[in-house]
Design an enzyme around this catalytic site. Structure first.
Site, PDB file in Angstrom:
ATOM      1  N   ARG A 170       0.836  -1.196   0.000  1.00  0.00           N
ATOM      2  CA  ARG A 170       0.000   0.000   0.000  1.00  0.00           C
ATOM      3  C   ARG A 170       0.874   1.251   0.000  1.00  0.00           C
ATOM      4  NH1 ARG A 170      -4.623   0.080   4.370  1.00  0.00           N
ATOM      5  NH2 ARG A 170      -5.307   1.813   3.040  1.00  0.00           N
ATOM      6  N   CYS A 228      -1.458   6.270   8.866  1.00  0.00           N
ATOM      7  CA  CYS A 228      -1.775   4.990   8.222  1.00  0.00           C
ATOM      8  C   CYS A 228      -2.854   5.271   7.189  1.00  0.00           C
ATOM      9  CB  CYS A 228      -2.217   3.963   9.266  1.00  0.00           C
ATOM     10  SG  CYS A 228      -3.653   4.466  10.246  1.00  0.00           S
TER      11      CYS A 228
END
Length: 271
Positions: A170, A228
């Protein structure tokens, strides 16, 4: 005092127990709680009690009124009421509770290392009985931990250490299962939360965590922040850093907020 607590240490105390079992992709954590939890533990819902309605980010800060209602339901009467949060095993959602509760004014909050799995492994009993709502009187106030907005995160990326707690793929922008834009904040360093714990979900020893973060450039004097996807796993990283004696700040909006402004830059690749 360590932000973590072991099963043996917990057995010697009588804190307010909070079950924060949560699964990003489901099923709802309440189902797991109803199937069996630590005796006396209250269920706290991450989506509705530890986050506000989705907006610029997927898990923004809840408002103080919501947190006050949760504190009072849990029977919390003062800032130093001891609280222990746990989840199924790896403390991802328990760490969110730890951070939110401290941000809103509680001073004695810890996370059960290894969660429900560690409790069961040590022979701890579970129950399906839920405690009655408490009659707490404590009123929450925000701002007791440092938090960053997007501009603050960009400044840390340029001058300090900005850790991205998501999985490497990611971070690199190779896949993005949750948000409409893939990539990372320019200048950030990838530090997946999965490396904070062992195969049982327990945190690595403090010395090992410190060595891990120091290899990434973190020091006690360097300004360090974490983000995040939506501000949940980043709290786990903040908890790991605190366990290692390293201060940090949380970019609560995280990637899901960062990408809502098309003028903000996006980087891809492993660096």
């Amino acid at each position: 005092m360590s932000p973590l607590i072991t099963v043996d240490e917990l057995r010697a105390l009588s804190p307010v127990l909070v079950d924060v079992t949560w699964n990003l992709a489901g099923p709802p954590g309440k189902e797991a709680y109803d199937a069996g939890h630590l005796p006396g533990a209250y269920f706290v819902d991450l989506e509705t009690e530890l986050a506000g309605p989705p907006g610029p980010g997927r898990h923004p800060l809840p408002d103080a009124t919501t947190v006050t209602a949760t504190f009072q339901r849990l029977g919390i009467t003062s800032a130093d009421t001891p609280v222990v949060a746990y989840d199924a095993a790896n403390s991802t959602s328990a760490a969110r509770a730890w951070w939110i509760f401290r941000y809103f004014g509680l001073t004695d909050v810890r996370v059960l290392d290894g969660g429900l799995a560690a409790w069961k492994a040590a022979g701890g009993e579970v129950t399906v009985e839920a405690p009655a709502d408490g009659a707490g009187t404590f009123t929450s106030t925000p701002g007791h931990l440092p938090v960053l907005d997007a501009d603050g995160a960009a400044e840390v990326a340029a001058k300090g250490i900005l850790l991205d707690a998501r999985a490497p793929e990611r971070f690199a922008g190779e896949v993005e299962p949750m948000d409409p834009v893939a990539g990372h904040i320019p200048g950030a360093t990838n530090a997946p939360t999965t490396a904070n714990v062992d195969e049982t979900g327990r945190f690595l020893p403090a010395a090992d965590l410190r060595a891990r973060f120091e290899k990434l450039g973190v020091t006690a004097d360097a300004e360090t922040a974490v983000y995040c996807g939506s501000g949940v796993t980043a709290a786990h990283e903040v908890l790991a850093l605190e366990s290692a004696g390293l201060p940090s700040k949380l970019y609560i909006g995280s990637w899901s907020e960062w990408i809502t402004d098309p003028t903000r830059p996006v980087a891809t690749g492993k660096n």
